[in-house]
Scaffold this active site. Sequence first.
Site, PDB file in Angstrom:
ATOM      1  N   GLU A  41       0.862  -1.184   0.000  1.00  0.00           N
ATOM      2  CA  GLU A  41       0.000   0.000   0.000  1.00  0.00           C
ATOM      3  C   GLU A  41       0.891   1.223   0.000  1.00  0.00           C
ATOM      4  OE1 GLU A  41      -2.633   0.569   3.418  1.00  0.00           O
ATOM      5  OE2 GLU A  41      -3.825   1.971   2.229  1.00  0.00           O
ATOM      6  N   CYS A 245      -6.620   0.962   2.996  1.00  0.00           N
ATOM      7  CA  CYS A 245      -7.596   2.063   2.981  1.00  0.00           C
ATOM      8  C   CYS A 245      -7.463   2.929   1.725  1.00  0.00           C
ATOM      9  CB  CYS A 245      -7.428   2.936   4.216  1.00  0.00           C
ATOM     10  SG  CYS A 245      -7.979   2.091   5.696  1.00  0.00           S
ATOM     11  N   ASN A 375     -12.439  -3.060   1.019  1.00  0.00           N
ATOM     12  CA  ASN A 375     -11.422  -3.148   2.066  1.00  0.00           C
ATOM     13  C   ASN A 375     -12.008  -2.693   3.393  1.00  0.00           C
ATOM     14  OD1 ASN A 375      -8.499  -3.269   3.010  1.00  0.00           O
ATOM     15  ND2 ASN A 375      -9.052  -1.183   3.556  1.00  0.00           N
ATOM     16  N   GLU A 376     -12.168  -3.608   4.296  1.00  0.00           N
ATOM     17  CA  GLU A 376     -12.609  -3.277   5.667  1.00  0.00           C
ATOM     18  C   GLU A 376     -13.878  -2.423   5.678  1.00  0.00           C
ATOM     19  OE1 GLU A 376      -9.521  -1.325   7.879  1.00  0.00           O
ATOM     20  OE2 GLU A 376      -8.242  -3.111   7.905  1.00  0.00           O
TER      21      GLU A 376
HETATM   22  O1  AHR Z   1      -2.122  -1.463   6.836  1.00  0.00           O
HETATM   23  C1  AHR Z   1      -2.502  -0.173   7.197  1.00  0.00           C
HETATM   24  C2  AHR Z   1      -4.010   0.012   7.170  1.00  0.00           C
HETATM   25  O2  AHR Z   1      -4.616  -0.804   8.129  1.00  0.00           O
HETATM   26  C3  AHR Z   1      -4.702  -0.354   5.898  1.00  0.00           C
HETATM   27  O3  AHR Z   1      -4.696   0.667   4.980  1.00  0.00           O
HETATM   28  C4  AHR Z   1      -6.098  -0.651   6.327  1.00  0.00           C
HETATM   29  O4  AHR Z   1      -6.736  -1.568   5.485  1.00  0.00           O
HETATM   30  C5  AHR Z   1      -5.940  -1.133   7.753  1.00  0.00           C
HETATM   31  O5  AHR Z   1      -6.821  -0.530   8.606  1.00  0.00           O
END
Ligand code: AHR
Length: 649
Positions: A41, A245, A375-376
Amino acid sequence: MRFKTVFIAAILLGIFLSENAQAKKGSSKAISPDLFGIFFEDINYAADGGLYAELVQNRSFEYSLSDRNGWNSFTCWEYITKGYGYGTISVETSSPVNPNNPHYVVLKIEDVGQEGTGLKNSGFDGIPVKAGEKYNFSVFLRPVSDNSFPVQVKLVGKKGIVLGETSFSTDSKDWKKYSATLTVTQTEDSASLIVLAKAKGTLAIDMVSLFPQNTFKNRPNGLRADLAQTIADLKPKFMRFPGGCLVHGDGLGNMYRWENTIGPVEQRIAQRNIWGYHQTAGLGYFEYFQFCEDIGAKPLPVVPAAVSCQNSGGTWRIGGTGQKGIQLSEMNDYIQEILDLIEYANGPVTSTFGAKRAEAGHPKPFNLEYIGIGNEDKQTPEFRERFKLIYDVVKAKHPEITVIGTVGPSPKGEDFELGWNFATELTVPMVDEHYYESPEWFIANQKRYDSYDRTKSNVYLGEYASRGNTLFNALAEAAFMTSLERNGDVVHLASYAPMLAKEGHTQWNPDMIYFNNTTVYRTPNYFVQQLFSVNQGDRYFSDIISTDGNKPDSTLAFSCVRDNKSGDVIIKLVNCSKTEKNLKIDLSAFKDIGTKATLTQLTGDANAKNSFESPSNVSPSNAELNAAKRFSYSTQPMSLTIIRIKGNK
Ligand code: AHR
């Protein structure tokens, strides 16, 4: 024809008999061959200023206040009028190189002065250059006045020494890309790039770029070689990208839209990074796919589930927008965008997006097998409606692709429960679990997957880390990873997160690899990931290792896997305690192995860490070993030991 049938039947019978024999012993099962991969990321300056090898910061003058308070189009630039030159400088948008890249600088030079008038950029905390190496410079220029411009480009050291230079003249009235090579004469950690125009008149400037020629695998628009190699050394089976995120973004307009990140870099759409900086999209989907191929990792892109992050705008701030969904009337277009991504990765060159891939230099498909959706995300009705719309179409049109759903940010709780129920209802093949917990939690939760229902979705443990970078943290993760292997029939993929962090720009700790402009160091957590990845198997064996009279305890973890390709049997022993502990290993079930073995060990003080100053404080050691059919092994306190016995293949 008949012979073929009999032959195939014989093979099938053979497989059946051998599986059955295994089943009778009850001691082995097939596990995912893709288990250990990586999560990438753009957090902590992982991409721009990190893995992406571009050395000029804010190369296209697209930085803005919305990226970070105080930033603007001219951030990281200096106006140079040395030698009594004078004129004016402005940032304009009326006639850009491309509408996707609207800002550019206009120099109006009244007097050139003795040295020329122009711009200076000091990169991301300085531009590191190496003596004898070549650097590719490029810039887009458009003379606004009716004359051509001689241009001088210099790399200058901290003390003003010129480290490399080149010059050329404009020869077009329109925007044109000019390229040149600079050969550097002296190593310098913190150089600056200076671009000087040497004629009176008005000149528009955009996309000022400097890349080392020595990128990973010498790819153009490529990746920083040492950092990419550090990742490649993990030998990951897959790579998830572009987040995290970052995928669902800070508000609907900030979602990561893959199509904005392909094609010529000057035509890509840059945007705010949710982690409080800027994404050039120079490291875009083509580069991600290419990197996956270069390191032998299966690509695992994650696309937004058509909703933005529930924390958009900062839920703690008044005015935060929270989770917002793409209008239902726009969902068909959005779903098409995801289908286009699959076509970009796998479609023939005759297809619209396959042709774009070929145009970028990769006619062969990238063999996409996995795609994450969401994602989440908060499990709201808005999310569920949009996820289902996407999932149903992808599943129907691409049954060959494994879709991965999302079950919130924690190992339990409301989103976790709702997410799992939803995935079960929809029979989503795999779900993405995330958890960041204490090392004690990882040690205590090694039985987590033992009781998972094998008839439901498989698991992608997409993000996990114990909270720290000590050896003890890494060993707690190692102990847990033996349980992932034991449950490799239901946990198909796992990736530690986050992976990269730049010194001075770290929004999230701990991370697996730390770096600055010139140095990279690997944490103990990195070595654990690497040792599991390079010693992965595709079959798990129980009853091979036993505690030698000691009561089973959770600080002592172990696994035995076999790698079908090499035939090697691999034993992993993890001791997370401060005392030596004995284990018994019985290899008599394996008929086709010798005694030749390697022993790799990661051990030290529980609190030991690595750092820029001591990058190898904790690092693995290797030895050779003669493995008897049955032997006892005394595990060191605070250690991971891997015994790899050569198969007779
Ligand atoms: O890994 C860091 C963050 O942690 C990521 O962006 C997110 O998916 C999680 O909350």
